[in-house]
Design a protein around this motif. Structure first.
Motif, PDB file in Angstrom:
ATOM      1  N   ASP A  37      47.203   3.201  -2.208  1.00  0.00           N
ATOM      2  CA  ASP A  37      47.626   2.943  -0.830  1.00  0.00           C
ATOM      3  C   ASP A  37      46.434   3.107   0.122  1.00  0.00           C
ATOM      4  OD1 ASP A  37      48.774   2.748   1.632  1.00  0.00           O
ATOM      5  OD2 ASP A  37      50.251   4.350   1.339  1.00  0.00           O
ATOM      6  N   PRO A  38      45.989   2.007   0.776  1.00  0.00           N
ATOM      7  CA  PRO A  38      44.815   2.100   1.665  1.00  0.00           C
ATOM      8  C   PRO A  38      45.033   3.022   2.860  1.00  0.00           C
ATOM      9  CG  PRO A  38      45.898  -0.035   1.881  1.00  0.00           C
ATOM     10  CD  PRO A  38      46.530   0.646   0.718  1.00  0.00           C
ATOM     11  N   GLU A  39      46.296   3.251   3.253  1.00  0.00           N
ATOM     12  CA  GLU A  39      46.581   4.125   4.388  1.00  0.00           C
ATOM     13  C   GLU A  39      46.233   5.578   4.079  1.00  0.00           C
ATOM     14  OE1 GLU A  39      47.591   3.228   7.480  1.00  0.00           O
ATOM     15  OE2 GLU A  39      47.246   1.184   6.765  1.00  0.00           O
ATOM     16  N   LYS A  40      46.159   5.905   2.808  1.00  0.00           N
ATOM     17  CA  LYS A  40      45.865   7.281   2.404  1.00  0.00           C
ATOM     18  C   LYS A  40      44.366   7.539   2.236  1.00  0.00           C
ATOM     19  CE  LYS A  40      50.245   7.791  -0.123  1.00  0.00           C
ATOM     20  NZ  LYS A  40      50.845   8.023  -1.453  1.00  0.00           N
ATOM     21  N   ILE A  41      43.549   6.497   2.408  1.00  0.00           N
ATOM     22  CA  ILE A  41      42.098   6.650   2.250  1.00  0.00           C
ATOM     23  C   ILE A  41      41.501   7.130   3.564  1.00  0.00           C
ATOM     24  CG2 ILE A  41      39.932   5.489   1.693  1.00  0.00           C
ATOM     25  CD1 ILE A  41      41.543   3.494   0.040  1.00  0.00           C
ATOM     26  N   PRO A  42      40.846   8.282   3.593  1.00  0.00           N
ATOM     27  CA  PRO A  42      40.282   8.809   4.849  1.00  0.00           C
ATOM     28  C   PRO A  42      39.030   8.050   5.271  1.00  0.00           C
ATOM     29  CG  PRO A  42      39.696  10.221   3.016  1.00  0.00           C
ATOM     30  CD  PRO A  42      40.600   9.164   2.449  1.00  0.00           C
ATOM     31  N   ASP A  43      38.640   8.252   6.536  1.00  0.00           N
ATOM     32  CA  ASP A  43      37.392   7.658   7.036  1.00  0.00           C
ATOM     33  C   ASP A  43      36.177   8.421   6.524  1.00  0.00           C
ATOM     34  OD1 ASP A  43      38.697   5.680   8.591  1.00  0.00           O
ATOM     35  OD2 ASP A  43      39.093   7.162  10.162  1.00  0.00           O
ATOM     36  N   PHE A  44      36.342   9.730   6.329  1.00  0.00           N
ATOM     37  CA  PHE A  44      35.235  10.575   5.855  1.00  0.00           C
ATOM     38  C   PHE A  44      35.770  11.542   4.808  1.00  0.00           C
ATOM     39  CE2 PHE A  44      33.077   8.948   9.446  1.00  0.00           C
ATOM     40  CZ  PHE A  44      31.723   9.131   9.207  1.00  0.00           C
ATOM     41  N   VAL A  45      34.900  11.880   3.870  1.00  0.00           N
ATOM     42  CA  VAL A  45      35.302  12.829   2.832  1.00  0.00           C
ATOM     43  C   VAL A  45      34.080  13.578   2.314  1.00  0.00           C
ATOM     44  CG1 VAL A  45      35.128  11.078   1.023  1.00  0.00           C
ATOM     45  CG2 VAL A  45      36.509  13.086   0.617  1.00  0.00           C
ATOM     46  N   GLU A  46      34.255  14.848   2.032  1.00  0.00           N
ATOM     47  CA  GLU A  46      33.262  15.641   1.323  1.00  0.00           C
ATOM     48  C   GLU A  46      33.967  16.872   0.768  1.00  0.00           C
ATOM     49  OE1 GLU A  46      30.139  17.511   3.631  1.00  0.00           O
ATOM     50  OE2 GLU A  46      31.507  17.892   5.292  1.00  0.00           O
ATOM     51  N   THR A  47      33.398  17.441  -0.264  1.00  0.00           N
ATOM     52  CA  THR A  47      33.931  18.675  -0.838  1.00  0.00           C
ATOM     53  C   THR A  47      32.776  19.635  -1.063  1.00  0.00           C
ATOM     54  OG1 THR A  47      35.895  17.735  -1.887  1.00  0.00           O
ATOM     55  CG2 THR A  47      34.958  19.680  -2.926  1.00  0.00           C
ATOM     56  N   MET A  48      33.019  20.910  -0.765  1.00  0.00           N
ATOM     57  CA  MET A  48      32.023  21.932  -1.051  1.00  0.00           C
ATOM     58  C   MET A  48      32.587  22.893  -2.086  1.00  0.00           C
ATOM     59  SD  MET A  48      30.118  22.596   2.584  1.00  0.00           S
ATOM     60  CE  MET A  48      31.415  22.245   3.729  1.00  0.00           C
ATOM     61  N   VAL A  49      31.858  23.034  -3.193  1.00  0.00           N
ATOM     62  CA  VAL A  49      32.255  23.916  -4.290  1.00  0.00           C
ATOM     63  C   VAL A  49      31.482  25.220  -4.124  1.00  0.00           C
ATOM     64  CG1 VAL A  49      32.468  24.137  -6.791  1.00  0.00           C
ATOM     65  CG2 VAL A  49      32.537  21.859  -5.742  1.00  0.00           C
ATOM     66  N   TYR A  50      32.197  26.305  -3.833  1.00  0.00           N
ATOM     67  CA  TYR A  50      31.549  27.569  -3.486  1.00  0.00           C
ATOM     68  C   TYR A  50      31.238  28.443  -4.693  1.00  0.00           C
ATOM     69  CZ  TYR A  50      32.542  26.336   1.322  1.00  0.00           C
ATOM     70  OH  TYR A  50      32.571  25.693   2.533  1.00  0.00           O
ATOM     71  N   ASN A  51      31.982  28.256  -5.776  1.00  0.00           N
ATOM     72  CA  ASN A  51      31.747  28.980  -7.025  1.00  0.00           C
ATOM     73  C   ASN A  51      32.527  28.241  -8.108  1.00  0.00           C
ATOM     74  OD1 ASN A  51      34.504  30.115  -7.147  1.00  0.00           O
ATOM     75  ND2 ASN A  51      33.833  31.362  -5.405  1.00  0.00           N
ATOM     76  N   PRO A  52      32.476  28.667  -9.361  1.00  0.00           N
ATOM     77  CA  PRO A  52      33.122  27.892 -10.431  1.00  0.00           C
ATOM     78  C   PRO A  52      34.637  27.763 -10.321  1.00  0.00           C
ATOM     79  CG  PRO A  52      31.503  29.416 -11.341  1.00  0.00           C
ATOM     80  CD  PRO A  52      31.657  29.765  -9.908  1.00  0.00           C
ATOM     81  N   THR A  53      35.263  28.460  -9.384  1.00  0.00           N
ATOM     82  CA  THR A  53      36.725  28.382  -9.275  1.00  0.00           C
ATOM     83  C   THR A  53      37.235  28.046  -7.882  1.00  0.00           C
ATOM     84  OG1 THR A  53      36.880  30.773  -8.862  1.00  0.00           O
ATOM     85  CG2 THR A  53      37.051  30.035 -11.159  1.00  0.00           C
ATOM     86  N   ASP A  54      36.369  27.999  -6.873  1.00  0.00           N
ATOM     87  CA  ASP A  54      36.824  27.799  -5.492  1.00  0.00           C
ATOM     88  C   ASP A  54      36.070  26.662  -4.805  1.00  0.00           C
ATOM     89  OD1 ASP A  54      38.624  30.035  -5.478  1.00  0.00           O
ATOM     90  OD2 ASP A  54      36.869  31.345  -5.340  1.00  0.00           O
ATOM     91  N   ALA A  55      36.827  25.814  -4.126  1.00  0.00           N
ATOM     92  CA  ALA A  55      36.231  24.693  -3.393  1.00  0.00           C
ATOM     93  C   ALA A  55      37.097  24.379  -2.183  1.00  0.00           C
ATOM     94  CB  ALA A  55      36.102  23.473  -4.292  1.00  0.00           C
TER      95      ALA A  55
END
Length: 564
Positions: free
Chosen positions: A263-281
């Protein structure tokens, strides 16, 4: 030992450089930050002065400067002078790669005047700019007009020329591709002084496709026409915490911008993820929002660019305790959210730089210019950082992100890790970087008929073993990373320190179009080849000449034909 368990390493004996690095903040506070601020201010005044000129005046100055470049190139005597390089000092480049090729004899061409925005064409939705225009400069002009480049790299100092000839990505690259994919035309001065305009459908189309990743080794870029898009005043940003193993983190990241139902409506304009340690992001997705929406009752506005604000990556980390939350950030503040703390490198440069008392008293001096940090570090410090510090990006197919995260943990233990997706387009010809053959047949999550989704796994910080005082071989870790990338159809941006030999370099990248363009447009014997420009270590003039001669004598494969 589990697959994710880091190998045991012996303790490392400290040397004098360790103590110098530990107390380097003294030089940064009393020398680098004041000089950086002065340079930023003077540069800003120069930009304002340029913006006050009419587009006609700027174009006239541009044409005069191009003539100077042509004249300078024609003054070169190939039998006496070295290969052509820009006159920019080696430490000025934002990348961490050593600019050692300028230590050999070379012929300098001054491009320092090419830092003007030549035109903002609202009808064509095109910005025509010179190569030294940086991201801070162009967003300052376009955002008040409710316009923006399709891809605005996060750090203010990154220039158009560097992002085109090298590597440029942003949180919108899952929609538009890399920075070079948003360019519609290049103005190039070729080796013989001929000035050409290359587009994807004119007689210089082969040059157009060969320019990205070429590091300025095909000609001298003097302007580019880049697509614009309409934008709104704010970014509505959603912070979503993720807890799980690295494979689960990778899947949550993929789901955040590539809906399984398409669904194109669910695609954001911007995206990024930060992984802080092996179990948390924390996954962040953004949608443009109007001023009216942002100022509705109950909305939270975060003016992120104020100097006293918490650093962005630490602010985002609050979602791990607070849970999912939404806020509105002014669009330009959001574009440059990582500038003030240089992602999280600022914590290594100034260990107390994130503390409230420093942010309120001296935070307005941030960030230090990367060029000044490099200029004040010296050879011993530079070598120390190459061994004890990692600044690398792994560009990998989206479906291999989990594997890449596990590899990075085993080999480097660097956190936070930055994840940012980008399209890698299927083009009429095979360029230096290209999607996996037949990717469109697998219909993997995020892929489309015309592009395979890739991800930048950004690894920037001191590794865990270094913090624990253990032995760490940075060069060997990079070599293993490069081999992993080659085996998994990944790529390494050329701004980073590379350990690749020439054979492995051309296993990672495709040489066919690049070498075709070098020979067709006379770059061989005038400009250094991209491998020797990126190669780690000093290049002797004899070594470069022999490599250039080999290029002239070696037949290269025909260009790949368009895929059926």
């Amino acid at each position: 030992m589990s697959d994710l368990e880091a190998p045991l390493r012996p303790k490392r004996k400290k040397v004098w450089v360790d103590y110098f690095v530990k107390f380097r903040w003294i030089i940064v506070i009393f020398v680098v930050l004041p000089v950086s601020f002065t340079i930023y201010f003077l540069t800003y005044l120069g930009d304002v002065r340029s913006e006050c000129k009419s587009f006609k005046r700027r174009q006239k100055e541009h044409d005069e400067n191009v003539k100077k470049v042509v004249k300078r190139l024609k003054e070169r005597n190939p039998s006496k002078d070295g290969l052509v390089c820009t006159a920019r000092k080696p430490y000025i480049a934002v990348g961490m790669r050593n600019v050692d090729y300028k230590r050999a004899r070379h012929f300098e061409v001054d491009l320092s005047e090419f830092r003007n925005i030549l035109e903002i064409d609202r009808e064509r939705m095109i910005a025509r700019v010179e190569p030294l225009v940086n991201m801070g400069q162009i967003s300052r002009v376009t955002v008040p007009m409710n316009l923006s480049l399709e891809v605005v790299a996060e750090l203010d100092d990154l220039t158009v020329g560097g992002l085109i000839n090298g590597y440029g990505i942003e949180g919108s690259s899952h929609l538009y591709g890399l920075f070079s994919d948003t360019v519609v035309a290049y103005e190039i001065v070729l080796a013989d002084g001929l000035v050409v305009r290359a587009t994807k459908d004119n007689e210089y189309s082969d040059l157009f496709y060969a320019i990205p990743w070429s590091q300025g080794t095909l000609g001298l870029l003097v302007s580019a026409e880049i697509r614009l898009i309409p934008v709104k005043e704010y970014m509505k940003l959603t912070y979503k915490p993720v807890v799980g193993n690295l494979k689960e983190v990778a899947q949550a990241y993929i789901d955040s911008f590539a809906p399984r139902d398409g669904d194109p409506e669910k695609i954001p304009d911007f995206v990024e993820t930060m992984v802080y340690n092996p179990t948390d992001a924390v996954c962040m997705t953004g949608k443009y929002a109007s001023k009216e929406e942002a100022k509705k009752k109950g909305s939270v506005i975060n003016n992120q660019r104020w100097w006293f604000k918490p650093w962005f990556y630490q602010h985002a980390q609050k979602a791990l305790k607070k849970g999912e939350f939404v806020e509105y950030i002014p669009t330009r503040d959001y574009y440059h959210r990582h500038t003030r703390c240089l992602y999280w490198e600022g914590k290594l440069i100034l260990p107390f730089g994130d503390q409230w008392w420093f942010r309120w008293t001296l935070g307005w001096l941030m960030p230090p210019k990367v060029s000044l940090l490099k200029a004040t570090q010296g050879e011993a410090i530079r070598n120390y950082y190459h061994e004890m510090h990692v600044i690398q990006d792994m560009l990998v197919p989206l479906y291999k992100v989990g594997d890449a995260l596990e590899f990075a943990h085993r080999e480097m233990e660097v956190y936070p890790i930055w994840l940012c997706p980008h399209k890698l387009y299927k083009l009429p010809v095979k360029t230096m970087v290209y999607p996996e053959p037949g990717f469109e047949l697998h219909r993997r999550q995020g892929d489309t008929e015309d592009a395979q989704m890739y991800t930048d796994v950004g690894i920037y910080y001191a590794p865990g073993p270094v913090f624990r005082g253990e032995v760490f071989d940075g060069a060997e870790a990079v070599r293993r990373m490069e081999s992993w990338l080659i085996e998994n159809h990944g790529f390494q941006p050329q701004y980073a320190v590379s350990e690749l030999n020439e054979q492995k370099f051309w296993r990672m990248f495709d040489a066919s179009l690049y070498e075709h363009a070098r020979q067709k447009y006379g770059a061989v014997g005038t400009f250094m080849s991209v491998y020797y420009k990126c190669k780690k270590g000093r290049k002797t003039e004899k070594e470069v000449q022999e490599a250039e001669q080999a290029c002239l004598e070696t037949p290269y494969a025909e260009l790949d034909q368009p895929a059926e």
